[in-house]
Design an enzyme around this catalytic site. Structure first.
Site: not given
Length: 350
Positions: A34, A325, A328
């Site tokens: 990610s 978040d 991340h």
């Protein structure tokens, strides 16, 4: 690090402006998780998605793309710095085709790792499947631009690889299987072996230029701090120590490959760990106000579908936050890290 931040920033901006006038590599090709996924998880059956607001609210057009960020991720900045497109499209995105992928493509999948068992946790694309997609891409590229031109692009392209955090935080420390099989040091060695096999396979496929990123101070992610009750919500130093140990082992593996495989040029970006740690410990030096929690929702445990635009706690200005978040970074953090690495990439791969 902090003392040189301002002059380094000015220097890096000069380097970036010069670089934009001439592409030093023909394409940026991305593997990983990610930290670099630009939207492949949008097209698979998984709960780990980010193709909805507030993700992407600061991306061009204010639209969510599947990037786990409010804006761009590092490969986007790297691509732009090398004089290519300002973003790297996801391979599975139906809005793009082989003509778009000539100058860059992303095979990364949020939630994946070196260990196939890691990708099974949230049903995402395992690393071996990313390689299969890359082989498919090679065939499409040869059909589109011709065999010789494709071979040149694939051999001269810069490959950006970033993964490993999920192997520890979503797999080893969360589920019992690997803990029963390995001590954490043994698991590090297991992962390094998998990473080496992956890198050797890429070499056999014609890859020659790689930027490999190790682990960040993963014990300082907001999610880990939120659950660190005994440590009064400070960083989990055990996890940070594991990251440092793993990075040393990865760096040794890279040195071996650079020696053994003719023409292979792999740059291990070991400086990322220290830079991110400095950002966490001295945020004001980098223009941040908040590092212990994230911008989205309460900033303690939310990511993916729990990251809600309607949550009243979601911040108004993500530039004040280091994390978007609970897992991340914000676009601002991604840009600072990218700008820090790009001069090294330009020097090493020019």
């Amino acid at each position: 690090m902090v003392d040189i931040y301002i002059p380094w920033l000015l220097f890096s901006q000069i380097v970036l402006q010069v670089a934009k006038h001439e592409a030093k590599v023909p394409a940026i090709i991305v593997f990983g998780d990610s930290t670099v996924d630009s939207g492949n998880n949008n097209r698979i059956s998984t709960l780990l998605k980010s193709n909805f607001r507030p993700y992407g609210r600061d991306f061009a057009g204010g639209q969510p793309t599947g990037r786990f960020c409010n804006g761009r991720v590092p490969p986007d900045f790297i691509s732009e710095a090398f004089g290519l497109k300002p973003f790297v499209p996801a391979y599975l995105d139906p809005n793009y085709g082989i003509s778009d992928f000539v100058t860059g493509v992303c095979f990364a999948s949020a939630g994946t790792g070196y260990d196939n068992a890691t990708s099974d946790v949230l049903n995402v694309i395992p690393l071996w499947k990313e390689v299969e997609y890359y082989k498919e891409y090679q065939a499409k590229l040869r059909a589109h631009v011709g065999h010789d031109k494709a071979t040149e692009i694939l051999g001269e392209a810069l490959y950006v690889i970033s993964l490993g955090t999920n192997d520890f935080l979503e797999n080893y420390y969360l589920l019992p299987l690997r803990q029963v099989q390995y001590t954490v040091q043994q698991y590090q060695d297991f992962l390094v072996g998998l990473a080496e096999n992956f890198m050797r396979e890429l070499y056999s496929l014609g890859v020659r230029k790689i930027s490999l990123t190790g682990l960040p101070p993963m014990g300082c992610l907001p999610l880990e701090r939120a659950t660190n009750f005994i440590g009064h919500h400070d960083c989990v130093e055990e996890y940070n120590n594991v990251a440092v140990e793993f990075n040393v082992k990865l760096n040794n593996m890279v040195a071996k490959l650079n020696t053994e495989l003719p023409g292979y040029r792999v740059l291990f970006t070991e400086k990322v760990y220290q830079l991110v740690y400095q950002m966490i410990r001295t945020p004001s030096q980098f223009g941040f106000e908040v590092t212990e929690v994230a911008c989205c929702s309460t900033g303690t445990f939310e990511m993916s579908y729990l990251c809600s635009e309607s949550n009243p706690y979601t911040c108004k200005d993500a530039n004040k936050y280091m994390f978007w978040d609970a897992f991340h970074p914000t676009e601002k953090t991604n840009k600072i890290v990218s700008d820090f690495l790009i001069p090294d990439l330009l020097a090493f791969f020019n």
